[in-house]
Design a protein around this motif. Structure first.
Motif, PDB file in Angstrom:
ATOM      1  N   VAL A   1       0.829  -1.207   0.000  1.00  0.00           N
ATOM      2  CA  VAL A   1       0.000   0.000   0.000  1.00  0.00           C
ATOM      3  C   VAL A   1       0.864   1.258   0.000  1.00  0.00           C
ATOM      4  O   VAL A   1       0.670   2.173  -0.821  1.00  0.00           O
ATOM      5  N   ILE A   2       1.828   1.321   0.899  1.00  0.00           N
ATOM      6  CA  ILE A   2       2.659   2.535   1.025  1.00  0.00           C
ATOM      7  C   ILE A   2       3.487   2.776  -0.234  1.00  0.00           C
ATOM      8  O   ILE A   2       3.469   3.873  -0.803  1.00  0.00           O
ATOM      9  N   PHE A   3       4.213   1.760  -0.690  1.00  0.00           N
ATOM     10  CA  PHE A   3       5.038   1.925  -1.889  1.00  0.00           C
ATOM     11  C   PHE A   3       4.159   2.118  -3.126  1.00  0.00           C
ATOM     12  O   PHE A   3       4.499   2.883  -4.031  1.00  0.00           O
ATOM     13  N   GLY A   4       3.012   1.430  -3.161  1.00  0.00           N
ATOM     14  CA  GLY A   4       2.108   1.555  -4.298  1.00  0.00           C
ATOM     15  C   GLY A   4       1.553   2.956  -4.450  1.00  0.00           C
ATOM     16  O   GLY A   4       1.497   3.499  -5.559  1.00  0.00           O
ATOM     17  N   VAL A   5       1.146   3.547  -3.349  1.00  0.00           N
ATOM     18  CA  VAL A   5       0.620   4.918  -3.384  1.00  0.00           C
ATOM     19  C   VAL A   5       1.719   5.903  -3.765  1.00  0.00           C
ATOM     20  O   VAL A   5       1.496   6.848  -4.543  1.00  0.00           O
ATOM     21  N   GLN A   6       2.928   5.696  -3.254  1.00  0.00           N
ATOM     22  CA  GLN A   6       4.043   6.584  -3.601  1.00  0.00           C
ATOM     23  C   GLN A   6       4.350   6.525  -5.095  1.00  0.00           C
ATOM     24  O   GLN A   6       4.591   7.564  -5.729  1.00  0.00           O
ATOM     25  N   ILE A   7       4.329   5.338  -5.679  1.00  0.00           N
ATOM     26  CA  ILE A   7       4.583   5.186  -7.118  1.00  0.00           C
ATOM     27  C   ILE A   7       3.470   5.850  -7.926  1.00  0.00           C
ATOM     28  O   ILE A   7       3.726   6.531  -8.932  1.00  0.00           O
ATOM     29  N   TYR A   8       2.237   5.667  -7.478  1.00  0.00           N
ATOM     30  CA  TYR A   8       1.080   6.265  -8.166  1.00  0.00           C
ATOM     31  C   TYR A   8       1.219   7.794  -8.222  1.00  0.00           C
ATOM     32  O   TYR A   8       0.987   8.417  -9.263  1.00  0.00           O
ATOM     33  N   LYS A   9       1.603   8.378  -7.103  1.00  0.00           N
ATOM     34  CA  LYS A   9       1.744   9.834  -7.054  1.00  0.00           C
ATOM     35  C   LYS A   9       2.977  10.301  -7.832  1.00  0.00           C
ATOM     36  O   LYS A   9       2.944  11.350  -8.482  1.00  0.00           O
TER      37      LYS A   9
END
Length: 375
Positions: A324-332
């Motif tokens: 979740v954390i890394f995924g959201v960072q990549i998305y942004k």
């Protein structure tokens, strides 16, 4: 790699229920970070359905508590015939072998991430030091620490429920020593039915994290224990089991779907929403237990993905925040448009599942089995 010793003879219905619970947890954490309430999803989904999908993570944890009480009691009865005959040494070892290796590994990784200042994993020094957080995690009081200092990083925060469960496991053999029949367990259940709602509302009053206290969910856990004993000792008629199933599903749906009515009735203010949900899960467990016992389960293709998530739910729960954390960072970082939000969110859920599955099949379960064979 499959593990036939573990997968064989599992209760399909319970695994599906666990799958729903872990899915609710993941969706809540994605919602908190993506802010689905400000996207087109809030507009295209009915209000109650949106809330059902994205705001039931806490209730998912409550379901886990009731399931834990049921499963651990059922396991004890299967191994030793009755809760009063529990082998304390073996009980603690079995719990250690299943839970602690992955938990210790997680704490080590999180500590490294903090030391190397990985964004999203750094503990605010104004709240707690790394040493204090590690000590709290290893001694099962992350929940109490957060009540005192506020939220820790999300990857640490998920350990609050693990702390409550571990304390329950530590106390369980002691409780078993004094519980000699189902009526004594029933009176203990009544005690926690009174204490836990009070603890949710009045212990640490005014603290937004007050509901993470130890006593706040002992009613949910005790319901599960009681149902396991009842299901082992009493054979119910089929028509009555169908009523249990209907009542259980109705109570669960009432709490997780009709939230405004639940709130307007004052059930949340009295702390009874958790109790009612646990009662609903308990009734459903009676039906699931007997349905499995009679060999009437059907492994429907449409629910296999949820069943599979349930099998690996412990591993998924402990590790999904990395995705979740890394995924959201990549998305942004990629500045993706909202058009990609749904498929991207589904991808993160899928990755969370596969991470948990890989850890289960290649680390935690092989190590669990090795420890049991070795010692």
């Amino acid at each position: 790699m499959k593990n036939p010793i573990t997968i064989k003879n599992r209760n399909i219905g319970i695994d599906i229920l666990r799958g729903f619970s872990i899915l609710f947890v993941i969706l809540l954490h994605l919602n908190i970070r993506f802010g689905y309430s400000t996207t087109f999803l809030k507009e295209i989904l009915p209000k109650k359905l949106f809330s059902l999908i994205f705001w039931n993570g806490m209730y998912g944890v409550v379901i886990f508590f009731t399931l834990s009480g049921y499963l651990i009691t059922k396991s004890v009865i299967a191994k030793w015939g009755a809760v009063s005959q529990i082998d304390v040494k073996k009980f603690y070892f079995f719990r250690f072998a299943r839970i602690i290796p992955l938990l210790f590994t997680l704490i080590f990784i999180l500590s490294c991430f903090h030391i190397f200042q990985i964004d999203g994993f750094v503990i605010n020094p104004k709240k707690a030091s790394l040493a204090r957080s590690v000590f709290a995690a290893l001694t099962f009081h992350i929940n109490w620490l957060e009540i005192q200092v506020g939220y820790l990083p999300a990857s640490w925060d998920v350990l609050w429920s693990i702390s409550i469960e571990e304390v329950f496991y530590l106390l369980f053999p002691i409780i078993c020593f004094f519980i000699r029949n189902k009526w004594q367990l029933f009176f203990l259940l009544i005690f926690f039915m009174c204490l836990s709602p009070y603890a949710r509302i009045y212990f640490y009053e005014g603290n937004e994290l007050a509901s993470k206290g130890y006593f706040a969910y002992f009613d949910a856990i005790t319901f599960g224990c009681f149902i396991a004993v009842i299901a082992d000792q009493i054979t119910f008629q089929k028509w009555l089991l169908r009523i249990f199933c209907l009542v259980g599903l109705s109570l669960i749906l009432f709490i997780i779907y009709f939230k405004k009515i639940v709130y307007d009735l004052g059930l949340v203010g009295l702390g009874l929403n958790i109790t009612i949900l646990s009662v609903g899960v308990s009734f459903l467990l009676l039906w699931l237990h007997n349905h499995h016992k009679m060999g009437k389960e059907k492994d429907y293709l449409a629910f296999r993905w949820l069943k599979s998530m349930g099998v690996y739910s412990y591993e998924i729960y402990l590790t999904h925040m990395f995705v979740v954390i890394f995924g959201v960072q990549i998305y942004k970082y990629l500045e993706l448009s909202s058009n990609y939000l749904i498929p991207y969110s589904l991808l993160l859920i899928l990755l969370s599942y596969f991470l948990g599955r890989i850890i289960f099949n290649y680390f935690s379960e092989p190590l669990n089995n090795w420890l049991r064979r070795k010692f």
